[in-house]
Scaffold this active site. Sequence first.
Site, PDB file in Angstrom:
ATOM      1  N   GLY A  11       5.923  -0.632  -1.925  1.00 17.64           N
ATOM      2  CA  GLY A  11       5.396  -0.250  -3.241  1.00 17.64           C
ATOM      3  C   GLY A  11       6.255   0.839  -3.863  1.00 17.64           C
ATOM      4  O   GLY A  11       6.630   1.797  -3.183  1.00 17.64           O
ATOM      5  N   ALA A  22      19.847  11.675  -5.882  1.00 19.55           N
ATOM      6  CA  ALA A  22      20.279  12.729  -4.952  1.00 19.55           C
ATOM      7  C   ALA A  22      21.180  12.150  -3.858  1.00 19.55           C
ATOM      8  O   ALA A  22      22.206  12.748  -3.515  1.00 19.55           O
ATOM      9  CB  ALA A  22      19.050  13.401  -4.333  1.00 19.55           C
ATOM     10  N   VAL A  24      23.075   9.436  -3.975  1.00 18.66           N
ATOM     11  CA  VAL A  24      24.370   9.020  -4.535  1.00 18.66           C
ATOM     12  C   VAL A  24      25.242  10.243  -4.851  1.00 18.66           C
ATOM     13  O   VAL A  24      26.410  10.309  -4.465  1.00 18.66           O
ATOM     14  CB  VAL A  24      24.154   8.145  -5.802  1.00 18.66           C
ATOM     15  CG1 VAL A  24      25.469   7.870  -6.512  1.00 18.66           C
ATOM     16  CG2 VAL A  24      23.461   6.842  -5.419  1.00 18.66           C
ATOM     17  N   ARG A  72       8.436  -6.383  -0.903  1.00 19.54           N
ATOM     18  CA  ARG A  72       7.881  -6.385   0.454  1.00 19.54           C
ATOM     19  C   ARG A  72       8.459  -7.650   1.095  1.00 19.54           C
ATOM     20  O   ARG A  72       8.311  -8.736   0.556  1.00 19.54           O
ATOM     21  CB  ARG A  72       6.360  -6.437   0.422  1.00 19.54           C
ATOM     22  CG  ARG A  72       5.725  -5.268  -0.368  1.00 19.54           C
ATOM     23  CD  ARG A  72       4.235  -5.208  -0.119  1.00 19.54           C
ATOM     24  NE  ARG A  72       3.534  -4.362  -1.081  1.00 19.54           N
ATOM     25  CZ  ARG A  72       3.414  -3.038  -0.979  1.00 19.54           C
ATOM     26  NH1 ARG A  72       3.952  -2.406   0.038  1.00 19.54           N
ATOM     27  NH2 ARG A  72       2.742  -2.352  -1.887  1.00 19.54           N
ATOM     28  N   ASP A 103       5.554   3.039   5.331  1.00 19.85           N
ATOM     29  CA  ASP A 103       5.676   2.713   6.761  1.00 19.85           C
ATOM     30  C   ASP A 103       6.306   1.345   7.030  1.00 19.85           C
ATOM     31  O   ASP A 103       7.050   1.180   8.002  1.00 19.85           O
ATOM     32  CB  ASP A 103       4.346   2.884   7.496  1.00 19.85           C
ATOM     33  CG  ASP A 103       3.235   2.035   6.905  1.00 19.85           C
ATOM     34  OD1 ASP A 103       3.447   1.438   5.832  1.00 19.85           O
ATOM     35  OD2 ASP A 103       2.164   1.964   7.527  1.00 19.85           O
ATOM     36  N   THR A 125       6.069   6.962  -1.154  1.00 19.73           N
ATOM     37  CA  THR A 125       4.864   6.160  -1.409  1.00 19.73           C
ATOM     38  C   THR A 125       3.810   7.061  -2.038  1.00 19.73           C
ATOM     39  O   THR A 125       3.717   8.241  -1.674  1.00 19.73           O
ATOM     40  CB  THR A 125       4.280   5.542  -0.114  1.00 19.73           C
ATOM     41  OG1 THR A 125       2.937   5.084  -0.372  1.00 19.73           O
ATOM     42  CG2 THR A 125       4.206   6.523   1.039  1.00 19.73           C
ATOM     43  N   ASP A 127       0.792   6.900  -1.438  1.00 22.84           N
ATOM     44  CA  ASP A 127      -0.364   7.007  -0.540  1.00 22.84           C
ATOM     45  C   ASP A 127      -0.416   8.297   0.283  1.00 22.84           C
ATOM     46  O   ASP A 127      -1.462   8.640   0.832  1.00 22.84           O
ATOM     47  CB  ASP A 127      -0.402   5.808   0.422  1.00 22.84           C
ATOM     48  CG  ASP A 127      -0.518   4.487  -0.318  1.00 22.84           C
ATOM     49  OD1 ASP A 127      -1.029   4.490  -1.449  1.00 22.84           O
ATOM     50  OD2 ASP A 127      -0.077   3.467   0.235  1.00 22.84           O
ATOM     51  N   ASP A 129       0.717   8.762   3.219  1.00 20.39           N
ATOM     52  CA  ASP A 129       0.185   8.369   4.533  1.00 20.39           C
ATOM     53  C   ASP A 129       1.262   8.255   5.616  1.00 20.39           C
ATOM     54  O   ASP A 129       1.064   7.567   6.613  1.00 20.39           O
ATOM     55  CB  ASP A 129      -0.548   7.014   4.406  1.00 20.39           C
ATOM     56  CG  ASP A 129       0.380   5.904   3.934  1.00 20.39           C
ATOM     57  OD1 ASP A 129       1.507   6.195   3.480  1.00 20.39           O
ATOM     58  OD2 ASP A 129      -0.021   4.727   4.019  1.00 20.39           O
ATOM     59  N   ARG A 171      -4.327   2.716   0.170  1.00 17.73           N
ATOM     60  CA  ARG A 171      -4.330   1.806   1.330  1.00 17.73           C
ATOM     61  C   ARG A 171      -5.328   2.311   2.369  1.00 17.73           C
ATOM     62  O   ARG A 171      -6.489   2.493   2.016  1.00 17.73           O
ATOM     63  CB  ARG A 171      -2.911   1.726   1.917  1.00 17.73           C
ATOM     64  CG  ARG A 171      -2.651   0.436   2.678  1.00 17.73           C
ATOM     65  CD  ARG A 171      -1.276   0.492   3.302  1.00 17.73           C
ATOM     66  NE  ARG A 171      -0.242   0.350   2.320  1.00 17.73           N
ATOM     67  CZ  ARG A 171       0.220  -0.817   1.870  1.00 17.73           C
ATOM     68  NH1 ARG A 171      -0.273  -1.925   2.343  1.00 17.73           N
ATOM     69  NH2 ARG A 171       1.162  -0.878   0.971  1.00 17.73           N
TER      70      ARG A 171
END
Length: 319
Positions: A11, A22, A24, A72, A103, A125, A127, A129, A171
Amino acid sequence: MRKIGVLTSGGDAPGMNAAIRAVVRKAIFHGLETYGIYQGFSGLIAGNIKKLEVGSVGDIIHRGGTILHSARCEQFKTKEGQLQGLEQLKNKGIEGLIVIGGDGSYMGARALSELEFPCIGIPGTIDNDIPGTQYTIGFDTALNTVLDAIDKIRDTATSHERTFIIEVMGRDAGDIALWSGLAGGAETILIPEIPGDLKDIARRLEKGMERGKKHSIIIVAEGVTTGTDFAAKLKEETGIETRVSVLGHIQRGGSPTAFDRVLASRLGAKAVELLMEGKGGRAVGIYKDEIVDEDLFSILEKAHDFNQNLYTLSKELSI
Ligand code: F6P
């Protein structure tokens, strides 16, 4: 190391572009060539790889999404897909890869590291997480997007004296719900880490109403249930009529906050430094404002730190 690659996967998250920039610019500053791999691991398998110059990453620091696009990729979960990707990197003479994502992306980076190809993970992400870091790139921006929505919905909740249920992303993690709920003064926050009790939530709402409270905001993390399901259960339990807002993908877009841009710049630069030191199989992160790095393999074995104190505080303040 002379040539490195960078890709974004999973995502998208606001601040990914700042991280690409940064990577590059830091690499070019130190005399390395940088290659952008488009559409994540799918693009890697297909060999969708182009050289990036200083100008390729101009004017992107403030833009949401990712100029490298994202995907994905189921195929990269197979050994065959991984070997095809490795072949593409070798064909271009790329000697190290930086993977920006969540992840799932880290698992792809781990697979390449197991094939002895140096890879560095950058947590990107909304999330928040990912173990190995206190904050992921995109979380702060998503949080502010949700907060803006809560503030607006609160206006309507007040005018109509209504209870609103707001479903947010995340999620299996409750960070977006917890932080936005605390910042937005929500009466109830439902997160996957702490099983909520419907009867207890109902009693709290009713007690508030008895005290003269005319409206409430309930934040539901998608990892718990849907806003619509929760609204139905609450109605059954209390008879209270609610309105539901599902914020959806607006949480993933928009211009990154200053925090996300600075975080992305620091993490991107650190990832390049690690490759220049000949390191691979690492992931970068931030702890107490220090940029750190940790073994990618051990990170994938851990669970993301849940901030119990913040949850307790939110309960204390939403009486
Ligand atoms: O990981 C980011 C995220 O937005 C999650 O919060 C959400 O569950 C998921 O991605 C949605 O994925 P997709 O955009 O593929 O539907």
